[in-house]
Design a protein around this motif. Structure first.
Motif, PDB file in Angstrom:
ATOM      1  N   SER A 191       0.767  -1.257   0.026  1.00 59.28           N
ATOM      2  CA  SER A 191       0.038  -0.018  -0.044  1.00 59.28           C
ATOM      3  C   SER A 191       0.728   1.473  -0.048  1.00 59.28           C
ATOM      4  CB  SER A 191      -0.996   0.076   1.124  1.00 59.28           C
ATOM      5  OG  SER A 191      -1.972  -1.050   1.003  1.00 59.28           O
ATOM      6  N   ALA A 192       1.981   1.044   0.546  1.00 66.58           N
ATOM      7  CA  ALA A 192       2.949   2.386   0.584  1.00 66.58           C
ATOM      8  C   ALA A 192       3.871   2.557  -0.689  1.00 66.58           C
ATOM      9  CB  ALA A 192       3.849   2.211   1.799  1.00 66.58           C
ATOM     10  N   GLY A 193       3.712   1.401  -1.407  1.00 70.97           N
ATOM     11  CA  GLY A 193       4.501   1.340  -2.793  1.00 70.97           C
ATOM     12  C   GLY A 193       6.022   1.136  -2.649  1.00 70.97           C
ATOM     13  N   ALA A 194       5.924  -0.099  -1.593  1.00 68.09           N
ATOM     14  CA  ALA A 194       7.343  -0.417  -1.281  1.00 68.09           C
ATOM     15  C   ALA A 194       7.625  -1.745  -1.369  1.00 68.09           C
ATOM     16  CB  ALA A 194       7.462  -0.164   0.030  1.00 68.09           C
ATOM     17  N   ALA A 195       6.663  -2.341  -2.459  1.00 64.10           N
ATOM     18  CA  ALA A 195       6.648  -3.813  -2.639  1.00 64.10           C
ATOM     19  C   ALA A 195       7.984  -4.086  -3.372  1.00 64.10           C
ATOM     20  CB  ALA A 195       5.204  -4.372  -3.339  1.00 64.10           C
ATOM     21  N   GLY A 196       8.692  -4.866  -3.171  1.00 63.54           N
ATOM     22  CA  GLY A 196      10.190  -5.131  -4.056  1.00 63.54           C
ATOM     23  C   GLY A 196      11.192  -4.297  -3.928  1.00 63.54           C
ATOM     24  N   LYS A 197      11.013  -3.236  -2.929  1.00 57.87           N
ATOM     25  CA  LYS A 197      12.078  -2.166  -2.649  1.00 57.87           C
ATOM     26  C   LYS A 197      13.181  -2.991  -2.010  1.00 57.87           C
ATOM     27  CE  LYS A 197       9.976   1.757  -4.008  1.00 57.87           C
ATOM     28  NZ  LYS A 197      10.479   2.526  -4.824  1.00 57.87           N
ATOM     29  N   PRO A 198      14.686  -2.532  -2.527  1.00 58.62           N
ATOM     30  CA  PRO A 198      15.955  -2.997  -1.802  1.00 58.62           C
ATOM     31  C   PRO A 198      16.059  -2.522  -0.474  1.00 58.62           C
ATOM     32  CG  PRO A 198      16.255  -1.150  -3.361  1.00 58.62           C
ATOM     33  CD  PRO A 198      14.703  -1.273  -3.424  1.00 58.62           C
ATOM     34  N   PHE A 199      16.490  -3.357   0.415  1.00 58.14           N
ATOM     35  CA  PHE A 199      16.913  -2.907   1.594  1.00 58.14           C
ATOM     36  C   PHE A 199      18.421  -3.630   1.831  1.00 58.14           C
ATOM     37  CE2 PHE A 199      15.477  -7.122   2.743  1.00 58.14           C
ATOM     38  CZ  PHE A 199      15.914  -7.271   3.966  1.00 58.14           C
ATOM     39  N   ALA A 200      19.229  -2.987   2.801  1.00 56.41           N
ATOM     40  CA  ALA A 200      20.098  -3.782   3.665  1.00 56.41           C
ATOM     41  C   ALA A 200      20.011  -3.646   5.058  1.00 56.41           C
ATOM     42  CB  ALA A 200      21.524  -3.011   3.074  1.00 56.41           C
ATOM     43  N   MET A 201      20.788  -4.733   5.803  1.00 54.11           N
ATOM     44  CA  MET A 201      20.909  -4.358   7.029  1.00 54.11           C
ATOM     45  C   MET A 201      22.421  -4.747   7.696  1.00 54.11           C
ATOM     46  SD  MET A 201      19.127  -4.473  10.204  1.00 54.11           S
ATOM     47  CE  MET A 201      20.262  -4.685  11.707  1.00 54.11           C
ATOM     48  N   ALA A 202      22.669  -3.851   8.677  1.00 55.76           N
ATOM     49  CA  ALA A 202      24.314  -4.220   9.252  1.00 55.76           C
ATOM     50  C   ALA A 202      24.231  -3.825  10.508  1.00 55.76           C
ATOM     51  CB  ALA A 202      25.009  -3.175   8.021  1.00 55.76           C
ATOM     52  N   ASP A 203      25.476  -4.131  11.207  1.00 54.36           N
ATOM     53  CA  ASP A 203      25.809  -3.593  12.289  1.00 54.36           C
ATOM     54  C   ASP A 203      27.383  -3.221  12.161  1.00 54.36           C
ATOM     55  OD1 ASP A 203      26.854  -6.255  12.877  1.00 54.36           O
ATOM     56  OD2 ASP A 203      25.073  -6.835  14.044  1.00 54.36           O
ATOM     57  N   GLY A 204      28.109  -2.919  12.905  1.00 53.77           N
ATOM     58  CA  GLY A 204      29.461  -2.484  12.859  1.00 53.77           C
ATOM     59  C   GLY A 204      30.052  -2.269  14.125  1.00 53.77           C
ATOM     60  N   TRP A 205      31.440  -2.220  14.017  1.00 63.72           N
ATOM     61  CA  TRP A 205      32.091  -1.749  15.175  1.00 63.72           C
ATOM     62  C   TRP A 205      33.391  -1.260  14.790  1.00 63.72           C
ATOM     63  CZ3 TRP A 205      31.510  -6.439  13.108  1.00 63.72           C
ATOM     64  CH2 TRP A 205      32.386  -7.159  12.603  1.00 63.72           C
ATOM     65  N   LYS A 206      34.247  -0.230  15.904  1.00 59.06           N
ATOM     66  CA  LYS A 206      35.291   0.422  15.519  1.00 59.06           C
ATOM     67  C   LYS A 206      36.417   0.114  16.508  1.00 59.06           C
ATOM     68  CE  LYS A 206      36.525   5.277  14.610  1.00 59.06           C
ATOM     69  NZ  LYS A 206      36.105   6.465  14.737  1.00 59.06           N
ATOM     70  N   GLU A 207      37.412  -0.219  15.751  1.00 56.16           N
ATOM     71  CA  GLU A 207      38.693  -0.573  16.708  1.00 56.16           C
ATOM     72  C   GLU A 207      39.786   0.489  16.055  1.00 56.16           C
ATOM     73  OE1 GLU A 207      39.809  -4.539  16.387  1.00 56.16           O
ATOM     74  OE2 GLU A 207      37.715  -5.430  17.181  1.00 56.16           O
ATOM     75  N   GLY A 208      40.328   1.459  17.073  1.00 55.74           N
ATOM     76  CA  GLY A 208      41.145   2.449  16.662  1.00 55.74           C
ATOM     77  C   GLY A 208      40.360   3.229  15.648  1.00 55.74           C
ATOM     78  N   SER A 209      41.007   3.621  14.306  1.00 53.76           N
ATOM     79  CA  SER A 209      40.283   4.451  13.508  1.00 53.76           C
ATOM     80  C   SER A 209      39.657   3.406  12.482  1.00 53.76           C
ATOM     81  CB  SER A 209      41.395   5.204  12.737  1.00 53.76           C
ATOM     82  OG  SER A 209      42.352   4.534  12.267  1.00 53.76           O
ATOM     83  N   THR A 210      39.773   2.094  12.575  1.00 51.07           N
ATOM     84  CA  THR A 210      38.887   1.197  11.468  1.00 51.07           C
ATOM     85  C   THR A 210      37.637   1.020  12.001  1.00 51.07           C
ATOM     86  OG1 THR A 210      41.167   0.179  11.019  1.00 51.07           O
ATOM     87  CG2 THR A 210      39.430  -1.113  10.360  1.00 51.07           C
TER      88      THR A 210
END
Length: 324
Positions: A191-210
């Motif tokens: 109904s929102a026109g989002a059928a088939g829309k692309p998504f991505a899911m992530a998490d992350g962490w930082k060690e030093g500057s990386t």
């Protein structure tokens, strides 16, 4: 954030002592709660026979802890209760639940001291602790994740646990609620026109500057959920065969640029690697979904490796983002 390295996502100990009446105070018993012997085949293919449905249960992983509490069986013990309260808000642990150590190194002595009827843990924890525990108490090993069939795997784990604790009807109800939310979400997105829309899911962490980014590829639980509600996971790089996860960096995330992706991420512990750790990073700032405001932090406390209630929380958050 080291607990989020690719091979560290798995099972551990969730334990706690409480009065024998805890379960009865939390939920009314189901029709099979006072049944006789029960036998279930666990994720190892091993048959576990109990003289009666377990009521004093120790759980060794957050997803299983959530499932037990959702069924109305508050575990007597659990690992890292403080972490659970941060990362999994689908249920609330009773104050009586005893913390028996970290998820990576639960205390066998603490588990046994609780005199549980059953210990529930995930397969990836491995044989050593299973063998130690089985000297004293039956151990039910769930699969925990399987990138070939993660939604069906979740159904199997819920049904197995529910049977072992005499809550089969409640388990069926949890799965029915999830199925109903998947169906309604698919309609809402269309109904929102989002059928088939692309998504991505992530998490992350930082060690030093990386900054390291962990992508949820096809076969990850939330990827399967996204597909089930009518979206398309735009991250096509293969992940590991159990969890569907893969590690990359900011350069790698450029593969999502220009594809109309909505990028979801988790930062429940308050460390927002994407908004803070990558602030001023030229590559990140230039990505189309960042420029367009489609990099969306999930509400805190949605456990992306959880049970049906966590799955519904994730669906609710994703649908809300596409409806905004």
């Amino acid at each position: 954030m080291k607990r989020f390295t690719l091979l560290a996502v798995a099972a551990v100990a969730v334990l706690a002592a409480g009065a024998c009446g805890t379960t009865e105070e939390i939920a009314a018993p189901s029709s099979d709660a006072t049944a006789g012997p029960v036998t279930v085949k666990d994720g190892r293919g091993k048959e576990i026979t109990l003289p009666k449905p377990a009521t004093r249960v120790v759980s060794l992983e957050w997803g299983e802890t959530e499932i037990l509490a959702s069924l109305g069986v508050m575990p007597v013990g659990s690992a890292d209760n403080k972490g659970f309260a941060v990362w999994d808000t689908a249920v609330t642990l009773d104050p009586s639940v005893k913390d028996v150590g970290t998820r990576g190194e639960p205390s066998v002595d603490s588990v046994v001291a609780l005199q549980p009827d059953l210990v529930v843990m995930e397969a990836e924890r491995g044989a050593p602790i299973v063998a130690q525990l089985e000297k004293y108490v039956p151990v039910l090993v769930t699969i925990g994740s399987d990138a070939r069939r993660n939604l069906d795997r979740l159904r199997d784990d819920v049904t197995m646990i529910a049977t072992a604790v005499g809550k089969k009807a409640e388990g069926d109800g949890l799965l029915a609620d999830l199925d109903a939310r998947i169906a309604s979400a698919k309609t809402e997105l269309a109904s929102a026109g989002a059928a088939g829309k692309p998504f991505a899911m992530a998490d992350g962490w930082k060690e030093g500057s990386t900054v390291s980014v962990r992508m949820f590829g096809r076969g990850a639980l939330v990827s399967d959920l996204g597909t089930a509600i009518g979206l398309r996971n735009a991250w096509t790089t293969a992940g590991d065969p159990q969890w569907g996860l893969g590690q990359t960096d900011v350069e790698g995330v450029k593969a999502l640029d220009g594809k109309g992706v909505t990028f979801f991420y988790n930062a429940s512990d308050g460390v927002d690697v994407f908004a803070d750790g990558l602030r001023g990073n030229a590559i990140w700032d230039a990505l189309d979904f960042v420029e367009a405001g489609r990099a969306r932090k999930l509400p805190s406390g949605i456990w992306t490796f959880g049970g049906p209630k966590s799955c519904i929380q994730w669906i609710d958050a994703v649908v809300a983002a596409y409806q905004a």
